[in-house]
Every structure is written in C-alpha cells, then in structure tokens.
Design an enzyme around this catalytic site. Structure first.
Site, short mmCIF file in Angstrom:
data_model
loop_
_atom_site.label_atom_id
_atom_site.label_comp_id
_atom_site.label_asym_id
_atom_site.label_seq_id
_atom_site.Cartn_x
_atom_site.Cartn_y
_atom_site.Cartn_z
N GLY A 12 0.82 -1.22 0.00
CA GLY A 12 0.00 0.00 0.00
C GLY A 12 0.85 1.26 0.00
O GLY A 12 0.59 2.20 0.74
N SER A 14 1.60 3.46 -2.53
CA SER A 14 1.44 4.47 -3.57
C SER A 14 1.06 5.84 -3.01
O SER A 14 1.11 6.83 -3.73
CB SER A 14 0.39 4.01 -4.60
N VAL A 64 -3.02 -7.70 -1.78
CA VAL A 64 -2.50 -8.49 -0.65
C VAL A 64 -3.55 -9.44 -0.08
O VAL A 64 -3.21 -10.37 0.66
CB VAL A 64 -1.93 -7.59 0.47
N ASN A 90 1.40 -2.37 5.43
CA ASN A 90 0.70 -1.10 5.58
C ASN A 90 -0.65 -1.08 4.85
O ASN A 90 -1.54 -0.31 5.21
CB ASN A 90 1.59 0.03 5.03
N TYR A 161 -12.80 -1.20 11.97
CA TYR A 161 -11.40 -0.86 11.71
C TYR A 161 -10.52 -1.21 12.91
O TYR A 161 -9.49 -1.88 12.77
CB TYR A 161 -11.28 0.63 11.38
#
Length: 255
Positions: A12, A14, A64, A90, A161
């Site tokens: 992750g 980018s 992933v 990440n 989350y």
C-alpha cells in the site's frame, strides 16, 4: 545509511503512510518495492521521486488479500533481488475517519468487520506466509505491521477498523514468539490520526482539534512521523526488539 542494500517491501505504498515509508527507506539506502493495488500512476510517481533523489525503487502490483498474487509478487522479488529483508504491512481496505458517517455498533454487519479484517489481517498473513521461508533461510528479517492507536484509545469508536487492527497486533506478537529463533523480529507501529492521508481527508476540523487538544505535543501525526518509527524497527538499531507496539501519536496513548 541505516538500511543500505536492504530489500524492503512496503505494501500500500502508492500514497499516504506507505509512500512516506518507501521514500524514507530509499533515502537510507534500501531498495524499495512499492506495492500498490490499482493506482499504477501514483506508484510510479513515488518511484520517480525516489529515483530523482538518488534512491532505488520499483513498483509492483498485487492485491495483498489474494494469496496467489502475493506468492507471485514475493517470488518475483526473490528472483529479481535474491532475497527480502524487510516487509512493512501497511495496506488496508479503504477506511474513512469521519465520526458523522461511521456505522454505530448497532448498524454494523459482520460483512463490515470481514472487509477490514481481510485488508489488515488477511493481507499481512499472506505477505508474511510468503516471505517467512526466505527470511528463515537467511536467518534474519524484519516484519513491521501498521496498526492504530485506536486499539488503545478509541477516541471515536470505529468498531470494524479498530477490531481488525487489534487482531493484527495479536498476530504480530504470536509471530514474534515463533520467529525469534530464526533472527526475525516482528513489531507493530501504532499511528494516531495521521494527516494528511486519504483516510483522514474527511475528518472534520472540530474532531482534529479535539484530538490535538488531548495530545501532549499539540499536533496530529504526519506520514513522515510514522516512517521514522518504521525505519527504526527495520534497522539494526532495533535488532533486539520484537513483539512490541510503538505508539506514534505525540503522547496521546502512553503505556
């Protein structure tokens, strides 16, 4: 350079925290694999910035959450570079930190939890499972998982989350116990609300100010703050630290 010649995979990477970690690792001498899900252009921009500053990096696409894609990515890294020294988990399913649009405990469905667990825990599991055999063979390695200070202080109860991130911390500590004999350390970094990122873009100013008011250092975390802690754990300076979770939130959580 504390990471000279190390091969580092950042998932992750980018944008946001992942991009900051990738850029900082490259500035410290690492060759960085910038993993991304969809946005090839953004990943390419991260690589271009790294190269413009004299570093080395390559973009590599993989979801992933997909075991086959992860295995192919790790095999490509091994074939191209001969090993893998550090993985930074990440990547996550997108999440928006907006108290006004979050689902309450009575509105959530199990599918909401499932989605976040797949992004955080399942993604890290696939990466670690694919990378562990090579780290065991070389008797060294660093695994760093990005969690959240919400697991200790749910200043806003983002249930799905936070639960997924707590599961990732449990996985971190179990891995640390088992992999220590192979010279592999496994740790977590626990950011506070990090601004600016895509996830925090909808966090209203009153919420940001409330968190700043509770924070001893009187500001929010920036992606570069998180990158510093990750690089410390990736370096030889942290060679005897494992199973730990470092809060990077200006003192909001103290333990």
């Amino acid at each position: 350079m504390i990471l000279k010649d190390k091969i580092i995979l950042v998932t992750g990477a980018s944008r946001g925290i992942g991009a900051a970690v990738a850029k900082k690792a490259a500035s410290e001498g690492a060759f960085v694999i910038v993993n991304y899900l969809r946005n090839e252009q953004l990943a390419g921009q991260v690589v271009s910035e790294i190269e413009a500053n004299g570093g080395q990096a390559a973009p590599l696409q993989a979801d992933v959450r997909d075991e086959v894609q992860v295995e192919e990515m790790i095999n490509q890294i091994i074939d191209s570079f001969g090993g893998i020294d550090v993985v930074v988990n990440n990547a996550l399913n997108h999440y928006t930190f907006n108290p006004k649009t979050r689902k309450t405990a009575w509105e959530l469905e199990w599918a909401d939890y499932d989605q976040q667990i797949a992004g955080s825990l399942q993604g890290a599991f696939h990466i670690c499972k694919a990378a562990m055999p090579y780290m065991k063979q070389q008797m060294s390695g660093r695994i760093i998982n990005i969690v959240s200070n919400l697991i200790d202080f749910p200043v806003v109860p983002y249930h799905d989350y936070s639960t997924a991130k707590m599961a990732l911390l449990g996985y971190t500590r179990n891995l640390a116990k088992e992999l220590g004999a192979f010279g592999i350390t496994v740790n977590a970094v626990s950011p506070g609300l990090t601004y600016p990122t895509d996830s925090s873009s909808e966090t209203k100013e009153d919420v940001r100010e409330m968190i700043i008011g509770l924070t001893p250092m009187h500001r929010l975390a920036m992606p570069e703050d998180i990158a510093g802690a990750v690089l410390f754990l990736a370096s030889d300076w942290a060679s005897f630290i494992t199973g730990q979770c470092i809060n990077v939130d200006g003192g909001l959580v103290m333990n």
